[in-house]
Scaffold this active site. Structure first.
Site, PDB file in Angstrom:
ATOM      1  N   ASP A   1       0.883  -1.122   0.183  1.00 45.46           N
ATOM      2  CA  ASP A   1      -0.103  -0.184   0.002  1.00 45.46           C
ATOM      3  C   ASP A   1       1.080   1.178  -0.007  1.00 45.46           C
ATOM      4  O   ASP A   1       2.087   1.064   0.464  1.00 45.46           O
ATOM      5  CB  ASP A   1      -0.917  -0.034   1.334  1.00 45.46           C
ATOM      6  CG  ASP A   1      -1.583   1.128   1.432  1.00 45.46           C
ATOM      7  OD1 ASP A   1      -2.240   1.853   0.457  1.00 45.46           O
ATOM      8  OD2 ASP A   1      -1.533   2.038   2.580  1.00 45.46           O
TER       9      ASP A   1
ATOM     10  N   ASP B   1      -1.337  -0.755   6.220  1.00 46.13           N
ATOM     11  CA  ASP B   1      -1.430  -0.539   7.497  1.00 46.13           C
ATOM     12  C   ASP B   1      -2.675   0.275   8.005  1.00 46.13           C
ATOM     13  O   ASP B   1      -3.184   0.115   9.085  1.00 46.13           O
ATOM     14  CB  ASP B   1      -0.377   0.860   8.104  1.00 46.13           C
ATOM     15  CG  ASP B   1      -0.881   2.526   7.233  1.00 46.13           C
ATOM     16  OD1 ASP B   1      -1.400   2.135   6.008  1.00 46.13           O
ATOM     17  OD2 ASP B   1      -0.741   3.181   7.643  1.00 46.13           O
TER      18      ASP B   1
END
Length: 743
Positions: free
Chosen positions: A423, A637
């Site tokens: 990401d 995250d």
């Protein structure tokens, strides 16, 4: 097994005493799974424990304990099962007694090497060997008897049958020998084998205590008391178990922080190395969060408790490590299946050995001794320890470096990874926009630039918007005075307006500026350049009071560019993965231009960047990579990363992110350091290598030893030594992982 509804299931961790080999593991698991309501049961020989998932009921725990006892093992309370920091010589007394009684029996064997004949009288051999056989060896008879009642076999049964045969043969030869003759007896074989097996189990237990050192170290991070501020004034030392959420706690210089909380008063530095692996102390000030178990630096501080008990970060870390050490890698399930049939096969080989030697014309005592050697060397202790010992050592050392491996399956899969998808925001980047350019129109000097930035920061000082905070932070870095604004008003979806020093300003998006009729003038080209580099632009205009110009009652005051910054070391971390032959990908929801610009800064090529991916589509992108034949790690995250983390072969969550991401991931990186991804893959690879080495040696001992014993090349004493050595060597090899260091 059908998927179980975990919302209606309970989990029990139960200590189990008396397990000695892989066959014991299978027996206990089978017994537990037969209990009504049990969904799953996993038994770990190295931790001597079982994790049971079952449907809650009033007497479920009692039934589970009864099932363990009926299978011939001892269910232990949490206090009895808890690993202790025992002396290195703990529980050595039975071994010492066995060595003392067996040593005289071995002396004649040593004398034979030098041409001396020191044969002890038969009655003395009997006196020395019998206590070893039936007192020190009583544990083998008890466990073997329970195995027989369950129509199964285990290591204890093999040892009990083998040594009893040696002792019984010696008794028969002694009692039937002609008067005044001295037959060759085998008391030394029975006594020495029992002693060697006890020695091997003691060495094995001592080594296993080292594999649980990581858990003990984490438990030791919690202090016993906390200094709680009383409402009536003063402090009171309160046991940690009695501290409540909302209490205000004093932490003195050099003390461990007892629980999670937020600092109210004081500034200090906190050593979080045991939790995150980060060696440098972290500065802390009021409103900063602190974690229980970390060490306060030189400053006294007062904190408000935000989490206690099982909700603290430290408790969650301990639970993650315990889950990993209690779980089974897929390869271990195959080993369990082999172990289930191993002991009956060995008993059959021993019978064939006895019959074969008798048919070959050997004396009955010689044939029996060869069969005993087969029974002794075939004990599958090493087989049961090979995988869990390596997993415990690997997950333990990883935890000390800030890498929490949640389950053994993630550990085994991670070494096969050929693609790592990241990401972008918060994982490869800081996740906090930075003011990267502050451009003013015309040929203004530095003083004017400073004045205008100070005005922008003043107007933004009351906003919590990430871009507003970036402007205020940039002004503070430059040491500019940030005044209090007046009449500030947020304009939803556009920006904000207000007054600074009797002058009226507006700050907002370029779209809002266009609606207001404000042109960028000579900054048009610069704005396009910044947009092409992936920056987000805002403009600041001043509301004019003198007439109306063609541009309306506003004039452009400044153009601001914001961009997320790569994390320090992220580019190098990606290059390291690529150098190991691993493909790296970045998944971003940004427009393609912005995503490619950040990718270029991270050293990624165009085909390594996936742009304009909606949060809901991240999991589909990961699934597509897997369907292409790749073994994929997803690193993220945020909450919106959780589906993608679950969709990957292995999910890695940044510990600086959310609890949701941590629960969805198989591995958690306690620091937001991208370099830990390569370290996590490295410790996974090394642990799997240790598992394979251990399984090779465990099988090699048996594959080579059983034929040698059956053919008469190994005596029971040598076979006992080899069997003990196999268990110790497997655990010792696993402990070599403790030397691993994160790079």
């Amino acid at each position: 097994m059908d998927p179980m509804n975990t919302s209606t299931s309970s989990t029990l961790d139960l200590g189990i005493g008396g397990m000695t080999c892989a066959s014991c593991v299978g027996r206990v698991e089978k017994a537990l799974k037969k209990v009504p309501g049990v969904h799953d049961a996993t038994v770990n020989l190295a931790t001597e424990s079982a994790r049971i998932v079952f449907a809650p009921s009033a007497d479920a725990e009692a039934q589970l304990r009864r099932a363990v006892r009926n299978a011939g093992y001892e269910p232990l309370t949490p206090q009895e099962a808890a690993p202790a920091d025992a002396s290195p010589w703990a529980d050595f007394a039975p071994v010492a007694i066995g060595l003392a009684l067996s040593a005289p029996l071995v002396l004649p064997m040593v004398g034979d090497l030098f041409g001396e004949h020191w044969m002890l009288p038969a009655w003395l051999q009997f006196v020395l060997a019998t206590p070893v056989q039936f007192i020190l060896g009583a544990r083998f008879y008890r466990a073997g008897w329970h195995a027989l009642k369950a129509l199964t076999g285990n290591m204890d049964l093999l040892v009990a049958i083998g040594t009893s045969a040696s002792w019984g043969l010696s008794m028969w030869l002694w009692l039937t020998a002609p008067e005044h003759s001295m037959p060759h007896l085998y008391f030394e074989a029975s006594a020495v084998v029992v002693t060697l097996v006890l020695l091997g189990k003691w060495l094995e237990a001592r080594a296993k205590r080292q594999t649980t050192a990581a858990i003990r170290a984490l438990h030791s991070l919690r202090p016993d008391i906390a200094h709680v501020l009383l409402r009536a004034g003063g402090e009171a030392d309160v046991p940690l178990a009695e501290v409540l959420r909302g209490d205000r706690v004093v932490v003195r210089p050099g003390e461990r922080i007892p629980v999670d909380g937020v600092i109210d008063q004081g500034e200090t530095q906190v050593d979080e190395s045991m939790l995150t692996g980060e060696p440098l102390p972290v500065p802390k000030a009021p409103t900063d969060a602190v974690t229980g178990g970390s060490i306060n630096g030189e400053g006294r501080m007062v904190m408000t408790v935000t989490a206690v008990g099982l909700e603290t970060v430290l408790s969650k870390i301990i639970r993650l490590v315990e889950d990993a050490q209690a779980g089974k890698a897929p390869i271990q399930r195959l080993v369990d299946q082999v172990s289930a049939v191993f002991v009956p096969v060995v008993l059959g080989i021993a019978v064939l050995t006895l019959g074969g030697w008798l048919l070959a014309g050997a004396a009955p005592e010689a044939a029996l001794i060869h069969a005993v050697a087969v029974l002794v060397i075939a004990c599958p202790c090493a087989l049961g320890l090979a995988t869990p010992a390596a997993i415990m050592a690997g997950t333990g050392v990883a935890a000390t470096h800030g890498i929490l491996i949640k389950d053994a399956q993630a550990l085994e899969l991670a070494h096969k990874v050929d693609t790592v998808a990241f990401d972008k925001t918060g994982t490869l980047t800081l996740g906090q926009p930075q003011l990267t350019a502050f451009v003013v129109p015309g040929e203004k000097g530095e003083a004017d630039d400073g004045t205008q930035m100070a005005a922008a920061a003043s107007l933004q000082s009351g906003s919590e918007h990430p871009l507003a905070r970036a402007v205020v932070a940039a002004a503070k870095v430059r040491g500019l005075h940030v005044a209090e604004p007046d009449n500030v008003r947020a304009v939803p979806g556009r920006g904000s307006e207000g007054e600074v020093g009797n002058r009226s300003y507006l700050i907002g998006s370029l779209r809002w500026m266009e609606e207001l009729g404000v042109g960028l003038g000579d900054l048009e080209a610069e704005a396009k350049r910044l947009q092409n580099s992936g920056a987000t632009l805002s403009a600041m205009v001043e509301r004019t009071t003198q007439g109306l110009s063609a541009a309306g009652p506003y004039r452009l005051y400044a153009l601001m560019a914001f961009a997320d910054e790569p994390k320090p070391g992220a580019r190098e971390a990606l290059a390291l993965l690529r150098s190991r032959g691993i493909r790296v990908m970045m998944i971003s929801g940004d427009n393609r231009g912005a995503a490619l610009a950040m990718g270029a800064r991270l050293g990624l090529s165009v085909d390594e960047v996936m742009a304009e991916v909606l949060p809901a589509d991240k999991a589909a992108k990961v699934a597509a990579l897997r369907e292409g034949g790749h073994t994929v790690v997803m690193v993220g995250d945020g909450v919106n990363d959780a589906p993608a983390l679950a969709a990957a072969d292995v999910g890695m969550a940044m510990g600086t992110g959310t609890d949701v991401a941590m629960h969805a991931a198989g591995i958690t990186l306690m620091r937001g350091d991208v370099g830990l991804v390569a370290s996590a893959l490295d410790i996974s690879h090394r642990t799997v290598i240790k598992i394979r080495q251990n399984l090779f040696w465990a099988f090699a001992y048996n594959v080579a030893g059983i034929p040698l014993a059956a053919l008469g090349y190994l005596s029971p004493v040598v076979a006992g030594a080899a069997m003990a050595l196999s268990s110790v060597s497997v655990v010792t090899n696993a402990l070599l992982l403790k030397r691993w260091r994160a790079r």
